[in-house]
Design a protein around this motif. Structure first.
Motif, PDB file in Angstrom:
ATOM      1  N   LEU A 118       0.820  -1.209   0.000  1.00  6.10           N
ATOM      2  CA  LEU A 118       0.000   0.000   0.000  1.00  6.10           C
ATOM      3  C   LEU A 118       0.858   1.266   0.000  1.00  6.10           C
ATOM      4  CD1 LEU A 118      -2.780  -1.191   2.442  1.00  6.10           C
ATOM      5  CD2 LEU A 118      -3.179  -0.387   0.100  1.00  6.10           C
ATOM      6  N   LEU A 119       1.952   1.253   0.733  1.00  4.91           N
ATOM      7  CA  LEU A 119       2.847   2.406   0.747  1.00  4.91           C
ATOM      8  C   LEU A 119       3.845   2.348  -0.403  1.00  4.91           C
ATOM      9  CD1 LEU A 119       3.496   2.684   4.598  1.00  4.91           C
ATOM     10  CD2 LEU A 119       1.821   3.917   3.210  1.00  4.91           C
ATOM     11  N   GLY A 120       4.255   1.143  -0.756  1.00  2.00           N
ATOM     12  CA  GLY A 120       5.232   0.998  -1.831  1.00  2.00           C
ATOM     13  C   GLY A 120       4.698   1.366  -3.194  1.00  2.00           C
ATOM     14  N   MET A 121       3.365   1.398  -3.354  1.00  2.00           N
ATOM     15  CA  MET A 121       2.799   1.765  -4.655  1.00  2.00           C
ATOM     16  C   MET A 121       2.850   3.275  -4.893  1.00  2.00           C
ATOM     17  SD  MET A 121      -1.343   1.726  -4.273  1.00  2.00           S
ATOM     18  CE  MET A 121      -2.180   2.919  -3.215  1.00  2.00           C
ATOM     19  N   LEU A 122       3.092   4.050  -3.828  1.00  2.00           N
ATOM     20  CA  LEU A 122       2.983   5.503  -3.942  1.00  2.00           C
ATOM     21  C   LEU A 122       4.176   6.135  -4.652  1.00  2.00           C
ATOM     22  CD1 LEU A 122       1.655   6.351  -0.357  1.00  2.00           C
ATOM     23  CD2 LEU A 122       0.332   6.083  -2.475  1.00  2.00           C
ATOM     24  N   THR A 123       5.358   5.585  -4.427  1.00  2.00           N
ATOM     25  CA  THR A 123       6.577   6.181  -4.964  1.00  2.00           C
ATOM     26  C   THR A 123       7.679   5.132  -4.906  1.00  2.00           C
ATOM     27  OG1 THR A 123       8.016   8.137  -4.805  1.00  2.00           O
ATOM     28  CG2 THR A 123       7.426   7.056  -2.752  1.00  2.00           C
ATOM     29  N   PRO A 124       8.712   5.234  -5.718  1.00  2.00           N
ATOM     30  CA  PRO A 124       9.818   4.271  -5.618  1.00  2.00           C
ATOM     31  C   PRO A 124      10.477   4.330  -4.240  1.00  2.00           C
ATOM     32  CG  PRO A 124       9.913   5.443  -7.709  1.00  2.00           C
ATOM     33  CD  PRO A 124       8.863   6.138  -6.880  1.00  2.00           C
ATOM     34  N   LEU A 125      10.499   3.186  -3.553  1.00  4.09           N
ATOM     35  CA  LEU A 125      10.996   3.102  -2.189  1.00  4.09           C
ATOM     36  C   LEU A 125      11.750   1.800  -1.989  1.00  4.09           C
ATOM     37  CD1 LEU A 125       7.874   4.086  -0.005  1.00  4.09           C
ATOM     38  CD2 LEU A 125      10.038   5.324  -0.028  1.00  4.09           C
ATOM     39  N   SER A 126      12.652   1.810  -1.001  1.00  5.73           N
ATOM     40  CA  SER A 126      13.179   0.574  -0.451  1.00  5.73           C
ATOM     41  C   SER A 126      12.588   0.415   0.945  1.00  5.73           C
ATOM     42  CB  SER A 126      14.713   0.603  -0.382  1.00  5.73           C
ATOM     43  OG  SER A 126      15.267   0.630  -1.686  1.00  5.73           O
ATOM     44  N   PHE A 127      12.737  -0.783   1.513  1.00 10.71           N
ATOM     45  CA  PHE A 127      12.094  -1.083   2.782  1.00 10.71           C
ATOM     46  C   PHE A 127      13.097  -1.666   3.775  1.00 10.71           C
ATOM     47  CE2 PHE A 127       9.089  -1.541  -0.678  1.00 10.71           C
ATOM     48  CZ  PHE A 127       8.011  -0.792  -0.251  1.00 10.71           C
ATOM     49  N   LEU A 128      12.784  -1.464   5.050  1.00 13.74           N
ATOM     50  CA  LEU A 128      13.494  -2.144   6.127  1.00 13.74           C
ATOM     51  C   LEU A 128      12.527  -3.157   6.713  1.00 13.74           C
ATOM     52  CD1 LEU A 128      15.990  -2.307   8.035  1.00 13.74           C
ATOM     53  CD2 LEU A 128      14.795  -0.687   9.519  1.00 13.74           C
ATOM     54  N   SER A 129      12.942  -4.414   6.785  1.00 12.18           N
ATOM     55  CA  SER A 129      12.045  -5.473   7.241  1.00 12.18           C
ATOM     56  C   SER A 129      12.753  -6.375   8.234  1.00 12.18           C
ATOM     57  CB  SER A 129      11.567  -6.302   6.039  1.00 12.18           C
ATOM     58  OG  SER A 129      10.735  -7.363   6.449  1.00 12.18           O
ATOM     59  N   LYS A 130      11.979  -7.063   9.070  1.00 14.02           N
ATOM     60  CA  LYS A 130      12.555  -8.031  10.002  1.00 14.02           C
ATOM     61  C   LYS A 130      13.167  -9.182   9.215  1.00 14.02           C
ATOM     62  CE  LYS A 130       8.089 -10.343  10.746  1.00 14.02           C
ATOM     63  NZ  LYS A 130       7.062 -10.707  11.748  1.00 14.02           N
ATOM     64  N   ALA A 131      14.215  -9.770   9.775  1.00 14.73           N
ATOM     65  CA  ALA A 131      14.981 -10.793   9.067  1.00 14.73           C
ATOM     66  C   ALA A 131      14.147 -12.014   8.733  1.00 14.73           C
ATOM     67  CB  ALA A 131      16.194 -11.195   9.906  1.00 14.73           C
ATOM     68  N   GLU A 132      13.112 -12.308   9.536  1.00 20.20           N
ATOM     69  CA  GLU A 132      12.289 -13.487   9.297  1.00 20.20           C
ATOM     70  C   GLU A 132      11.611 -13.462   7.935  1.00 20.20           C
ATOM     71  OE1 GLU A 132      11.937 -12.694  13.802  1.00 20.20           O
ATOM     72  OE2 GLU A 132      12.420 -11.627  11.942  1.00 20.20           O
ATOM     73  N   VAL A 133      11.334 -12.243   7.430  1.00 16.95           N
ATOM     74  CA  VAL A 133      10.643 -12.131   6.145  1.00 16.95           C
ATOM     75  C   VAL A 133      11.475 -12.744   5.024  1.00 16.95           C
ATOM     76  CG1 VAL A 133       9.794 -10.472   4.426  1.00 16.95           C
ATOM     77  CG2 VAL A 133       9.298 -10.133   6.852  1.00 16.95           C
ATOM     78  N   ARG A 134      12.802 -12.692   5.151  1.00 20.07           N
ATOM     79  CA  ARG A 134      13.671 -13.252   4.111  1.00 20.07           C
ATOM     80  C   ARG A 134      13.429 -14.746   3.926  1.00 20.07           C
ATOM     81  NH1 ARG A 134      19.888 -11.965   4.738  1.00 20.07           N
ATOM     82  NH2 ARG A 134      19.419 -10.072   3.578  1.00 20.07           N
ATOM     83  N   GLN A 135      12.933 -15.419   4.965  1.00 22.07           N
ATOM     84  CA  GLN A 135      12.698 -16.863   4.908  1.00 22.07           C
ATOM     85  C   GLN A 135      11.295 -17.216   4.412  1.00 22.07           C
ATOM     86  OE1 GLN A 135      15.434 -18.543   5.411  1.00 22.07           O
ATOM     87  NE2 GLN A 135      16.429 -16.628   6.003  1.00 22.07           N
ATOM     88  N   TRP A 136      10.425 -16.223   4.205  1.00 27.36           N
ATOM     89  CA  TRP A 136       9.077 -16.512   3.721  1.00 27.36           C
ATOM     90  C   TRP A 136       9.150 -17.057   2.295  1.00 27.36           C
ATOM     91  CZ3 TRP A 136       5.363 -11.893   5.231  1.00 27.36           C
ATOM     92  CH2 TRP A 136       5.305 -11.812   6.626  1.00 27.36           C
ATOM     93  N   PRO A 137       8.377 -18.096   1.979  1.00 30.50           N
ATOM     94  CA  PRO A 137       8.369 -18.618   0.608  1.00 30.50           C
ATOM     95  C   PRO A 137       7.955 -17.534  -0.398  1.00 30.50           C
ATOM     96  CG  PRO A 137       7.261 -20.130   2.110  1.00 30.50           C
ATOM     97  CD  PRO A 137       7.510 -18.858   2.880  1.00 30.50           C
ATOM     98  N   LEU A 138       8.709 -17.396  -1.437  1.00 27.41           N
ATOM     99  CA  LEU A 138       8.491 -16.456  -2.537  1.00 27.41           C
ATOM    100  C   LEU A 138       8.552 -15.003  -2.094  1.00 27.41           C
ATOM    101  CD1 LEU A 138       7.945 -16.041  -5.531  1.00 27.41           C
ATOM    102  CD2 LEU A 138       5.504 -16.154  -5.059  1.00 27.41           C
ATOM    103  N   ALA A 139       7.754 -14.613  -1.075  1.00 24.90           N
ATOM    104  CA  ALA A 139       7.710 -13.211  -0.650  1.00 24.90           C
ATOM    105  C   ALA A 139       9.072 -12.738  -0.174  1.00 24.90           C
ATOM    106  CB  ALA A 139       6.662 -13.025   0.449  1.00 24.90           C
ATOM    107  N   GLY A 140       9.788 -13.591   0.577  1.00 23.24           N
ATOM    108  CA  GLY A 140      11.110 -13.207   1.066  1.00 23.24           C
ATOM    109  C   GLY A 140      12.099 -13.018  -0.067  1.00 23.24           C
ATOM    110  N   TRP A 141      12.034 -13.890  -1.064  1.00 18.78           N
ATOM    111  CA  TRP A 141      12.922 -13.773  -2.218  1.00 18.78           C
ATOM    112  C   TRP A 141      12.597 -12.517  -3.020  1.00 18.78           C
ATOM    113  CZ3 TRP A 141      12.049 -15.165  -7.660  1.00 18.78           C
ATOM    114  CH2 TRP A 141      13.228 -15.203  -8.408  1.00 18.78           C
ATOM    115  N   LEU A 142      11.310 -12.243  -3.200  1.00 17.91           N
ATOM    116  CA  LEU A 142      10.919 -11.033  -3.915  1.00 17.91           C
ATOM    117  C   LEU A 142      11.406  -9.787  -3.181  1.00 17.91           C
ATOM    118  CD1 LEU A 142       7.231 -11.896  -4.938  1.00 17.91           C
ATOM    119  CD2 LEU A 142       9.250 -11.852  -6.419  1.00 17.91           C
TER     120      LEU A 142
END
Length: 262
Positions: free
Chosen positions: A86-110
């Motif tokens: 929802l926020l990423g659609m507004l403008t080109p951005l990078s994100f800071l995320s918790k490390a666990e997200v990297r292990q999520w299937p597909l979503a972490g890789w994306l």
């Protein structure tokens, strides 16, 4: 009818995710060929993908306020994984995320291929993270963080951690507070929050089985980081977001929260 609605929405979501996987594959192949995509290109592609992802979500979105005209450190309250598209659609951005997200299937890789920075909670890497945030802002690349460090049910705003804003102070980069609220039938939407031990599949089934909810995104006045202590800057952003969401300030808690934010 609800079952057909869920199937139709999940099918559309799957198609969007497959599109995102194809885009990430292009980036991955480029990395193997040593043709690394720039962070600017990754941000633009990420925004394009987020716009399609939001189109597959059951939300009617209203944006209140103006987009910043220069790179800033975006800070927002955190309710759900859906905050990111929802926020990423507004403008080109990078994100800071918790490390666990990297292990999520597909979503972490994306997320990784989109240029996301990952943080380990309690991992003792505060200085490295500060340097990463500072380097990105110094290169003129906007970054979105959620200083609460966790999600809420949308009916409160937790203490903002000042250490996550230190990179903005290092670079003199303004802070862009953004408040996001989910509404359903005139009340706070209790289906959208993704908290506790909730799992993604169950969350999607609940969310997609109901009529569309309303999302309001409040782009608030930027805050200068010049000459600020990180705790004071975090508290100022927290207060602005709380005021936008609930119409009242948290002044009575300011001294205690400012100390904790440090």
């Amino acid at each position: 009818m609800p079952r057909l609605r869920v199937i139709a929405r999940l099918s559309r979501l799957l198609l969007v995710l497959l599109l995102g996987a194809a885009m990430a594959c292009v980036i991955a192949v480029g990395e193997r060929l040593r043709l690394n995509a720039s962070i600017e290109l990754r941000q633009r592609w990420s925004r394009w993908f987020m716009q399609r992802l939001v189109g597959a979500l059951p939300f009617a979105v209203q944006v209140i306020g103006a987009l910043p005209q220069r790179p800033m450190l975006w800070v927002g309250n955190h309710v759900s994984w859906t905050d990111i598209p929802l926020l990423g659609m507004l403008t080109p951005l990078s994100f800071l995320s918790k490390a666990e997200v990297r292990q999520w299937p597909l979503a972490g890789w994306l997320a990784e291929k989109a240029g996301t920075l990952f943080i380990r909670r309690g991992g003792g890497d505060a200085q490295r993270l500060r340097e990463q945030i500072s380097d990105q802002l110094g290169a003129g690349q906007p970054l979105l963080i959620f200083p609460e460090g966790t999600t809420t049910d949308g009916r409160s705003v937790r203490t903002f951690h000042g250490r996550l804003l230190a990179g903005a102070i290092d670079q003199g980069t303004p802070v862009q507070p953004v408040a996001i609220e989910y509404r359903r039938d005139g009340e706070a939407d209790l289906l959208a929050p993704f908290i506790g031990d909730d799992d993604l599949v169950s969350h999607l089934l609940r969310l997609f089985g109901q009529p569309r909810a309303e999302v309001r995104i409040h782009l608030l006045a930027p805050i200068s980081s010049q000459g600020k202590e990180r705790a004071a800057l975090a508290l100022q952003a927290q207060q602005a977001i709380h005021l936008a969401l609930f119409g009242v300030e948290e002044a009575e808690f300011a001294p205690r929260r400012q100390a904790r934010a440090a």
